[in-house]
Enzyme design. Structure first.
Site, mmCIF file in Angstrom:
data_model
loop_
_atom_site.group_PDB
_atom_site.id
_atom_site.type_symbol
_atom_site.label_atom_id
_atom_site.label_comp_id
_atom_site.label_asym_id
_atom_site.label_seq_id
_atom_site.Cartn_x
_atom_site.Cartn_y
_atom_site.Cartn_z
ATOM 1 N N CYS A 42 -0.346 6.153 10.030
ATOM 2 C CA CYS A 42 0.828 5.481 10.320
ATOM 3 C C CYS A 42 0.648 4.149 11.252
ATOM 4 C CB CYS A 42 1.656 6.524 11.508
ATOM 5 S SG CYS A 42 2.405 7.860 10.731
ATOM 6 N N CYS A 49 6.912 -6.605 7.673
ATOM 7 C CA CYS A 49 8.165 -5.901 8.166
ATOM 8 C C CYS A 49 8.392 -6.915 9.326
ATOM 9 C CB CYS A 49 7.808 -4.566 8.677
ATOM 10 S SG CYS A 49 9.194 -3.752 9.609
ATOM 11 N N SER A 63 11.743 6.966 13.918
ATOM 12 C CA SER A 63 10.586 6.536 14.874
ATOM 13 C C SER A 63 11.184 6.258 16.335
ATOM 14 C CB SER A 63 10.206 5.546 14.034
ATOM 15 O OG SER A 63 8.834 5.178 14.528
ATOM 16 N N CYS A 81 2.099 -1.290 15.575
ATOM 17 C CA CYS A 81 2.194 -1.110 14.251
ATOM 18 C C CYS A 81 1.464 -2.462 13.508
ATOM 19 C CB CYS A 81 3.350 -0.983 13.692
ATOM 20 S SG CYS A 81 3.474 -1.165 11.768
ATOM 21 N N CYS A 121 3.167 8.416 0.928
ATOM 22 C CA CYS A 121 3.977 7.649 1.863
ATOM 23 C C CYS A 121 4.161 6.310 1.022
ATOM 24 C CB CYS A 121 2.813 7.468 3.124
ATOM 25 S SG CYS A 121 3.570 6.256 3.980
ATOM 26 N N ASN A 162 9.613 7.136 19.863
ATOM 27 C CA ASN A 162 8.414 6.646 20.225
ATOM 28 C C ASN A 162 8.462 6.219 21.785
ATOM 29 O OD1 ASN A 162 7.163 6.738 17.611
ATOM 30 N ND2 ASN A 162 7.837 4.696 17.325
ATOM 31 N N SER A 168 12.536 7.186 6.594
ATOM 32 C CA SER A 168 12.117 6.865 7.872
ATOM 33 C C SER A 168 12.976 5.838 8.510
ATOM 34 C CB SER A 168 10.857 6.711 8.230
ATOM 35 O OG SER A 168 10.434 6.608 9.550
ATOM 36 N N CYS A 214 7.073 -3.806 15.654
ATOM 37 C CA CYS A 214 6.632 -2.876 16.633
ATOM 38 C C CYS A 214 5.341 -3.152 17.071
ATOM 39 C CB CYS A 214 6.733 -1.265 16.289
ATOM 40 S SG CYS A 214 8.420 -1.044 15.410
ATOM 41 N N ASN A 269 -3.696 6.221 16.881
ATOM 42 C CA ASN A 269 -5.188 5.981 16.461
ATOM 43 C C ASN A 269 -5.475 4.611 16.664
ATOM 44 O OD1 ASN A 269 -7.655 7.226 14.888
ATOM 45 N ND2 ASN A 269 -6.949 5.448 13.486
ATOM 46 N N GLY A 283 7.114 -1.487 6.113
ATOM 47 C CA GLY A 283 8.463 -1.942 6.107
ATOM 48 C C GLY A 283 9.465 -0.907 6.702
ATOM 49 N N GLU A 305 0.846 -1.310 -0.086
ATOM 50 C CA GLU A 305 -0.141 -0.060 0.002
ATOM 51 C C GLU A 305 0.715 1.218 0.019
ATOM 52 O OE1 GLU A 305 -3.845 -1.560 2.460
ATOM 53 O OE2 GLU A 305 -2.424 -0.784 3.504
HETATM 54 S S1 SF4 Z 1 6.645 0.850 12.878
HETATM 55 FE FE1 SF4 Z 1 7.769 0.624 10.814
HETATM 56 S S2 SF4 Z 1 9.657 -0.544 11.460
HETATM 57 FE FE2 SF4 Z 1 7.899 -0.814 13.064
HETATM 58 S S3 SF4 Z 1 6.915 -2.697 12.335
HETATM 59 FE FE3 SF4 Z 1 5.881 -1.074 11.595
HETATM 60 S S4 SF4 Z 1 6.903 -0.698 9.494
HETATM 61 FE FE4 SF4 Z 1 8.196 -1.985 10.527
#
Ligand code: SF4
Length: 348
Positions: free
Chosen positions: A335, A112, A216, A119, A105, A218, A193, A116, A292, A161, A92
């Site tokens: 995100c 990935c 990133s 995510c 984006c 966080n 990023s 995280c 979100n 990714g 996507e």
């Molecule tokens: S935030 Fe980025 S690095 Fe972390 S799992 Fe998601 S896609 Fe991968």
């Protein structure tokens, strides 16, 4: 012989190919202009090349873009594109308009491996790396889908990714994003990023690619960051920040720190205080991204007042801090929400 896709193929390598075949390397420039500026994808129509060269190109190369399988339009005007790749896998990209700026984006991997916790892409695991054709092809295909006024002006490599995990293809694609003969974006308008792959950040800084780097982050302590970003075990916060402190920035350029705010996890006053200390001495700007909520997630959005007070604290310390409202939240385009799930096509 398998044909190579010329979309995403490095300019220098095309020059080498031409030299090997005793052809003037400047022809690479002409070929690129046909493809990227005139959008001519058929060698026979490249009329300033000899017939012999057109035939040679046809024997070794083809030109093709990832296929748009579906697109979904958000209430805020963003459009999420679902692409089907040659092997049937899907990825996507999200196009986000905002006044003059049209940001795309793009994804660099199918899934990935970094997992995280906040995510959705991370729950997929890594299926495979994208090729440079597939990374760059997202932007070209989206531009072809949009009218002249809506062409992409800014690109962020923040989709599915970890870009630096797919190092070579990402670097090839980024080089072509800013190459005058290819997509000719200003390097200020391209942002890569990373979740904080220290060794690869050090490698990337040797590439002479002055695009923006976003980290990133966080979290502000190793325990919390490790819980939500397992990469922190390999590269703890102090190692990451040391690397960033030494990152060679051009004058007037800054690193961007992305900070997804998770209610009760990383949005506390003490986090704001620690963040201010961590950033000390690094030219930076901070994007606070209130999380979100999406269905399978264990996390909650932060309290609105807490977001504002977090921002206020950092502003008072003279940092540049934006609250980035997630875009495309109604279509899982925000995100950390990209997972290439099948979509219904958007109404025309
Ligand atoms: S935030 Fe980025 S690095 Fe972390 S799992 Fe998601 S896609 Fe991968």
């Amino acid at each position: 012989m398998k044909l190579i896709n010329l979309i995403g193929f490095p300019h220098a390598r095309l020059q080498e190919f031409l030299l090997e075949h005793r052809i003037e390397p400047y022809r690479a420039h002409q070929i690129f202009i046909w493809i990227y500026h005139y959008k001519v994808y058929d060698f026979d129509s490249m009329t300033n090349l000899s017939k012999a060269l057109r035939a040679l190109l046809g024997e070794h190369f083809h030109i093709s873009l990832p296929r748009i399988q579906a697109k979904t339009t958000s209430q805020d005007g963003s459009v999420k594109y679902l692409f089907e790749l040659e092997d049937g896998l899907t990825i996507e990209s999200v196009w986000m308009p905002s006044d003059e700026r049209k940001t795309l984006c793009v994804s660099t991997q199918v899934g990935c491996r970094l997992a995280c916790a906040f995510c959705l892409t991370g729950t997929m695991g890594l299926k495979r790396n994208l090729t440079s054709s597939e990374i760059l092809g997202q932007q070209i295909a989206v531009n072809e889908d949009l009218d002249e006024d809506n062409q992409v002006t800014n690109t962020v490599l923040m989709g599915m990714g970890e870009p630096l995990d797919n190092y070579d293809a990402t670097v090839d694609a980024v080089r072509l994003m800013i190459l005058p003969e290819a997509l000719k974006l200003s390097s200020r308008r391209v942002t890569l990023s990373t979740a904080g792959q220290v060794d690869l950040i050090k490698k990337f800084q040797e590439e002479d690619l002055p695009v923006n780097l976003a980290i990133s982050l966080n979290a502000t302590d190793n325990k919390t960051r490790q819980d939500i970003m397992p990469i922190n075990k390999k590269y703890p916060i102090e190692v990451l920040m040391e690397c960033l402190r030494n990152y060679p920035l051009k004058p007037s350029r800054r690193l961007t720190f992305e900070y997804v705010m998770l209610g009760g996890i990383n949005d506390r006053d003490e986090d704001a205080r620690r963040l201010a200390k961590l950033l000390h001495g690094i030219p930076n700007k901070v994007n606070l991204i209130p999380f979100n909520k999406f269905a399978p997630s264990e996390f909650d959005p932060p309290d609105e007042e807490q977001v504002l007070s977090f921002q206020q604290y950092l502003l008072a310390k003279n940092y540049t801090v934006f609250i980035r409202r997630n875009r495309a939240t109604d279509i899982l385009g925000a995100c950390g929400q990209l997972a290439a799930q099948p979509l219904s096509p958007a109404p025309a």
